[in-house]
Scaffold this motif. Sequence first.
Motif, mmCIF file in Angstrom:
data_model
loop_
_atom_site.group_PDB
_atom_site.id
_atom_site.type_symbol
_atom_site.label_atom_id
_atom_site.label_comp_id
_atom_site.label_asym_id
_atom_site.label_seq_id
_atom_site.Cartn_x
_atom_site.Cartn_y
_atom_site.Cartn_z
ATOM 1 N N PHE A 16 0.697 -1.259 -0.251
ATOM 2 C CA PHE A 16 0.411 -0.108 -0.015
ATOM 3 C C PHE A 16 0.562 1.176 -0.073
ATOM 4 O O PHE A 16 1.595 2.273 -0.406
ATOM 5 C CB PHE A 16 -0.912 0.149 0.984
ATOM 6 N N ALA A 17 2.124 1.095 0.893
ATOM 7 C CA ALA A 17 2.286 2.504 0.982
ATOM 8 C C ALA A 17 3.433 2.364 -0.429
ATOM 9 O O ALA A 17 3.887 4.150 -0.830
ATOM 10 C CB ALA A 17 3.770 2.410 2.341
ATOM 11 N N GLY A 18 4.295 1.299 -0.627
ATOM 12 C CA GLY A 18 4.431 1.616 -2.743
ATOM 13 C C GLY A 18 3.773 2.153 -3.114
ATOM 14 O O GLY A 18 4.409 2.976 -3.754
ATOM 15 N N LEU A 19 2.650 1.604 -3.451
ATOM 16 C CA LEU A 19 1.421 2.466 -4.464
ATOM 17 C C LEU A 19 1.193 3.374 -3.865
ATOM 18 O O LEU A 19 1.106 3.985 -5.136
ATOM 19 C CB LEU A 19 -0.166 1.490 -4.249
ATOM 20 N N MET A 20 1.232 3.735 -2.683
ATOM 21 C CA MET A 20 0.898 5.145 -2.839
ATOM 22 C C MET A 20 2.295 6.426 -3.072
ATOM 23 O O MET A 20 2.030 7.742 -3.743
ATOM 24 C CB MET A 20 1.245 5.482 -1.172
ATOM 25 N N HIS A 21 3.290 5.772 -2.624
ATOM 26 C CA HIS A 21 4.550 6.451 -3.336
ATOM 27 C C HIS A 21 4.337 7.610 -5.064
ATOM 28 O O HIS A 21 4.705 8.005 -5.656
ATOM 29 C CB HIS A 21 5.433 6.272 -3.085
ATOM 30 N N LEU A 22 4.085 6.115 -5.870
ATOM 31 C CA LEU A 22 3.455 5.667 -6.911
ATOM 32 C C LEU A 22 2.569 7.253 -7.267
ATOM 33 O O LEU A 22 2.477 7.581 -8.408
ATOM 34 C CB LEU A 22 3.606 4.682 -7.442
ATOM 35 N N VAL A 23 1.280 7.042 -7.162
ATOM 36 C CA VAL A 23 -0.139 7.694 -7.503
ATOM 37 C C VAL A 23 -0.783 9.363 -6.837
ATOM 38 O O VAL A 23 -1.110 9.818 -6.863
ATOM 39 C CB VAL A 23 -0.648 6.878 -7.304
ATOM 40 N N ARG A 24 0.236 8.937 -5.636
ATOM 41 C CA ARG A 24 0.128 10.684 -4.397
ATOM 42 C C ARG A 24 1.486 10.684 -4.245
ATOM 43 O O ARG A 24 1.636 10.234 -2.974
ATOM 44 C CB ARG A 24 -1.030 10.213 -3.450
ATOM 45 N N PRO A 25 2.899 11.416 -5.517
ATOM 46 C CA PRO A 25 3.915 11.449 -4.626
ATOM 47 C C PRO A 25 4.547 12.466 -3.714
ATOM 48 O O PRO A 25 5.106 13.109 -2.805
ATOM 49 C CB PRO A 25 4.532 11.062 -5.891
ATOM 50 N N ALA A 26 3.554 13.023 -3.905
ATOM 51 C CA ALA A 26 3.303 15.186 -3.267
ATOM 52 C C ALA A 26 4.072 15.473 -1.623
ATOM 53 O O ALA A 26 4.343 15.180 -1.208
ATOM 54 C CB ALA A 26 2.217 16.016 -3.361
ATOM 55 N N ILE A 48 9.040 1.833 -5.474
ATOM 56 C CA ILE A 48 9.237 0.301 -6.868
ATOM 57 C C ILE A 48 10.694 -0.487 -5.664
ATOM 58 O O ILE A 48 9.720 -1.324 -5.488
ATOM 59 C CB ILE A 48 10.260 0.684 -7.250
ATOM 60 N N ALA A 49 11.179 0.348 -4.332
ATOM 61 C CA ALA A 49 11.131 -1.118 -3.667
ATOM 62 C C ALA A 49 10.211 -1.360 -2.235
ATOM 63 O O ALA A 49 10.425 -2.651 -1.911
ATOM 64 C CB ALA A 49 12.330 0.428 -2.650
ATOM 65 N N GLU A 50 9.747 -0.407 -2.355
ATOM 66 C CA GLU A 50 8.538 -1.342 -0.862
ATOM 67 C C GLU A 50 7.513 -1.860 -2.056
ATOM 68 O O GLU A 50 7.133 -2.888 -1.498
ATOM 69 C CB GLU A 50 7.693 -0.293 -0.712
ATOM 70 N N LEU A 51 7.539 -1.940 -3.003
ATOM 71 C CA LEU A 51 6.450 -2.659 -3.620
ATOM 72 C C LEU A 51 7.226 -4.777 -4.216
ATOM 73 O O LEU A 51 6.878 -5.300 -3.930
ATOM 74 C CB LEU A 51 5.963 -2.182 -5.165
ATOM 75 N N GLY A 72 16.473 -5.795 2.881
ATOM 76 C CA GLY A 72 15.643 -5.112 2.146
ATOM 77 C C GLY A 72 15.049 -3.726 2.747
ATOM 78 O O GLY A 72 15.106 -2.799 2.771
ATOM 79 N N LEU A 73 13.601 -4.823 3.080
ATOM 80 C CA LEU A 73 13.221 -3.465 3.887
ATOM 81 C C LEU A 73 13.490 -3.110 4.794
ATOM 82 O O LEU A 73 13.614 -1.906 5.052
ATOM 83 C CB LEU A 73 11.898 -4.454 3.780
ATOM 84 N N ALA A 74 14.237 -3.894 5.947
ATOM 85 C CA ALA A 74 14.946 -3.316 7.097
ATOM 86 C C ALA A 74 15.824 -2.301 6.326
ATOM 87 O O ALA A 74 16.177 -0.545 7.001
ATOM 88 C CB ALA A 74 15.512 -4.599 7.799
ATOM 89 N N ALA A 75 16.184 -2.352 5.750
ATOM 90 C CA ALA A 75 17.392 -1.191 5.158
ATOM 91 C C ALA A 75 17.129 0.109 4.792
ATOM 92 O O ALA A 75 17.009 0.685 5.216
ATOM 93 C CB ALA A 75 18.266 -1.985 3.547
ATOM 94 N N TYR A 76 15.816 -0.710 3.667
ATOM 95 C CA TYR A 76 14.867 0.565 2.990
ATOM 96 C C TYR A 76 13.758 1.801 4.418
ATOM 97 O O TYR A 76 14.861 2.990 4.732
ATOM 98 C CB TYR A 76 14.124 0.086 2.784
#
Length: 137
Positions: A16-26, A48-51, A72-76
Amino acid sequence: MIRSALRLLLGVFYAFAGLMHLVRPAPFVSIVPEGIPFPEEIVFWTGIAELAGAAGLLQPFDGKMRRVAGIGLAAYALCVWPANINHFAMDMARPDNGLGLAYHVPRMVAQPLIIWLALWVGGATDWPFLRRPRNLS
């Protein structure tokens, strides 16, 4: 059972967070710390990393891929912590305190927990729980 359920929950959260980064980045672009170049591109690639991490956690077939996704998600989560701290500072500097301490303090405290959770549900660590030895007889 609990690990699998939390892996599913964390995977859905990151998807969900990854999708929100792409559709509502502001909103995400607005909290990138000053001086970090290319904030729009960073927000896109963090989405993209979250997805990708979510997909790795949620796939049921490959424990090694889940482990890599968890790492990867921990590093992110560690790498985006400065943006969360920046958001906290920016909000608290507003006359109305933005989202306030009731939002930001738990978020700051939760960040190390999210880092550990990604590692644990991905199978990269068993800490602080010990695996039970398998009965081979």
